[in-house]
Write a protein that holds these residues in place. Structure first.
Motif, PDB file in Angstrom:
ATOM      1  N   CYS A   1       1.105  -1.047  -0.005  1.00  0.00           N
ATOM      2  CA  CYS A   1       0.154  -0.095  -0.274  1.00  0.00           C
ATOM      3  C   CYS A   1       0.824   1.121  -0.028  1.00  0.00           C
ATOM      4  CB  CYS A   1      -0.944  -0.066   1.201  1.00  0.00           C
ATOM      5  SG  CYS A   1      -2.135  -1.530   1.468  1.00  0.00           S
TER       6      CYS A   1
ATOM      7  N   GLY B   1       0.591  -0.145   4.476  1.00  0.00           N
ATOM      8  CA  GLY B   1       0.061  -1.624   4.686  1.00  0.00           C
ATOM      9  C   GLY B   1       0.656  -2.479   3.820  1.00  0.00           C
TER      10      GLY B   1
ATOM     11  N   VAL C   1      -0.626   2.421   8.960  1.00  0.00           N
ATOM     12  CA  VAL C   1      -1.884   1.717   8.695  1.00  0.00           C
ATOM     13  C   VAL C   1      -1.972   0.382   8.199  1.00  0.00           C
ATOM     14  CG1 VAL C   1      -3.488   1.830   6.414  1.00  0.00           C
ATOM     15  CG2 VAL C   1      -2.698   3.964   7.434  1.00  0.00           C
ATOM     16  N   CYS C   2      -2.721  -0.399   8.710  1.00  0.00           N
ATOM     17  CA  CYS C   2      -2.938  -1.970   8.531  1.00  0.00           C
ATOM     18  C   CYS C   2      -1.512  -2.552   8.995  1.00  0.00           C
ATOM     19  CB  CYS C   2      -3.250  -1.851   7.166  1.00  0.00           C
ATOM     20  SG  CYS C   2      -3.944  -3.602   6.768  1.00  0.00           S
TER      21      CYS C   2
ATOM     22  N   HIS D   1      -7.920   1.767   6.084  1.00  0.00           N
ATOM     23  CA  HIS D   1      -7.057   2.195   5.214  1.00  0.00           C
ATOM     24  C   HIS D   1      -7.576   3.752   4.706  1.00  0.00           C
ATOM     25  CE1 HIS D   1      -4.635  -1.045   4.062  1.00  0.00           C
ATOM     26  NE2 HIS D   1      -5.644  -1.775   4.543  1.00  0.00           N
TER      27      HIS D   1
ATOM     28  N   GLU E   1      -5.848   5.864   3.008  1.00  0.00           N
ATOM     29  CA  GLU E   1      -5.455   6.235   1.804  1.00  0.00           C
ATOM     30  C   GLU E   1      -5.932   5.632   0.552  1.00  0.00           C
ATOM     31  OE1 GLU E   1      -4.371   3.701   3.549  1.00  0.00           O
ATOM     32  OE2 GLU E   1      -3.615   2.197   2.408  1.00  0.00           O
ATOM     33  N   ARG E   2      -6.947   4.619   0.798  1.00  0.00           N
ATOM     34  CA  ARG E   2      -7.808   4.203  -0.165  1.00  0.00           C
ATOM     35  C   ARG E   2      -9.109   4.957  -0.193  1.00  0.00           C
ATOM     36  NH1 ARG E   2      -7.156  -2.402   0.434  1.00  0.00           N
ATOM     37  NH2 ARG E   2      -5.016  -2.512   0.662  1.00  0.00           N
TER      38      ARG E   2
END
Lengths: 76, 225
Positions: free
Chosen positions: B15, B52, B88-89, B197, B199-200
């Motif tokens: 990611c 991630g 993240v993640c 997430h 960023e998604r």
């Protein structure tokens, strides 16, 4: 020499993998299983002069996560 | 002033590019990319993102090997100096394994890999990452993880709640996390780890823009600092 590091979840920490294994064993018809806990076995081959203290540090620094796991060191 | 951010890439991160795109999209400045084997970070960073993925194939434990890599020593040093760090993640897993955040992320209680948008509640809207949200605001972000089941002992959980360090909470039981915790802050408030997430979710054509607000909060708070 061979050293075995047994890493297991601390008591009270829920073990989803152990529960799934338990469920599968039940499904295979095995009875009388009260609980299943899954852990990890790490085998090291070390020089004779590697001390117990060094092994202990390896466990605390990397091999076990002290938040959720216990470890036991066994020299062969 | 340009927003100087860095995204760390480990072998198995996936990611990292999305994270870099999100940071550039929101701040207008391209993010610097840092390889895990680097022992130093670029000078004068405003923001560090640990993305991630499946660093080191999730070997040993998720995030365990990555958290001991050379670059993480530099990240920890920067975090202790107050530089904002977002994990993240898998990045959240790396931050807990490194000791920057309390607790651990275990296998999802239902054992499934969960990949879908989930409703969250913003529990702390005072942090540099969340100041663009209202306290108690309900937002939606995607999750995609197998090991997002947040665990900490009761004493730690009580402390986190008492100090306002639960940043986000799931509004549905999705992975067995203690008290529905989806994201936690460190004591100083400059390190955030979260399984969803952001960023998604930086523009509506991607399914939502609640993630945009998170990055925008960070960019704004640094501009004001």
């Amino acid at each position: 020499m061979k050293v075995q590091i047994h890493v297991s979840l601390k008591p009270g920490v829920l073990d989803p993998q152990g529960r799934a294994i338990h469920h599968a064993l039940d499904g295979l018809g095995f009875s009388g299983i009260n609980d299943v806990r899954a852990g990890r076995l790490i085998e090291l081959d070390v020089d004779e002069n590697v001390t117990d203290e060094a092994l202990d540090e390896m466990c605390r620094k990397l091999l076990a996560n002290m938040v959720i796991e216990n470890y036991r060191i066994e020299r062969a | 002033m340009a927003f100087r951010s860095a995204v760390i890439t480990f072998p198995g991160s996936n990611c990292d590019r999305d994270m870099a795109v999100a940071l550039e999209h929101v701040s207008g400045t391209p993010a610097l990319r840092v390889w895990h084997g680097d022992s130093a970070l670029p000078e004068g960073l405003d923001f560090i993102a640990v993305p991630g993925g499946f660093s080191y194939g999730d070997y040993l434990r998720c995030g365990a090997i990555a958290s001991r890599s050379p670059v993480m020593r530099a990240v920890i040093e920067q975090a202790e100096r107050g530089v904002p760090v977002l994990g993240v993640c898998n990045g959240f897993q790396v931050l807990t394994e490194s000791g920057l955040l309390p607790g651990a992320l275990m296998r999802n209680a239902q054992l499934n890999f969960t990949c879908r948008d989930v409703p969250l509640r913003v529990e702390n809207s005072q942090s540099l990452f969340t100041s663009g949200f209202e306290a108690g605001q309900e937002i939606s972000l995607p999750v995609a993880h197998h090991d997002g089941n947040y665990f900490a002992d009761e004493e730690t959980l009580d402390r986190l709640e008492g100090e306002g360090r639960v940043a986000f909470r799931y509004l549905e039981a999705i992975n067995g996390s203690q008290r529905g915790i989806a994201g936690v802050l460190n004591q100083a408030g400059n390190v955030l780890g979260m399984m969803p997430h952001p960023e998604r979710a930086i523009e509506d054509v991607l399914g939502g823009s609640d993630g945009y607000t998170l990055f925008e909060s960070a960019v704004k708070s640094l501009a004001e600092a």
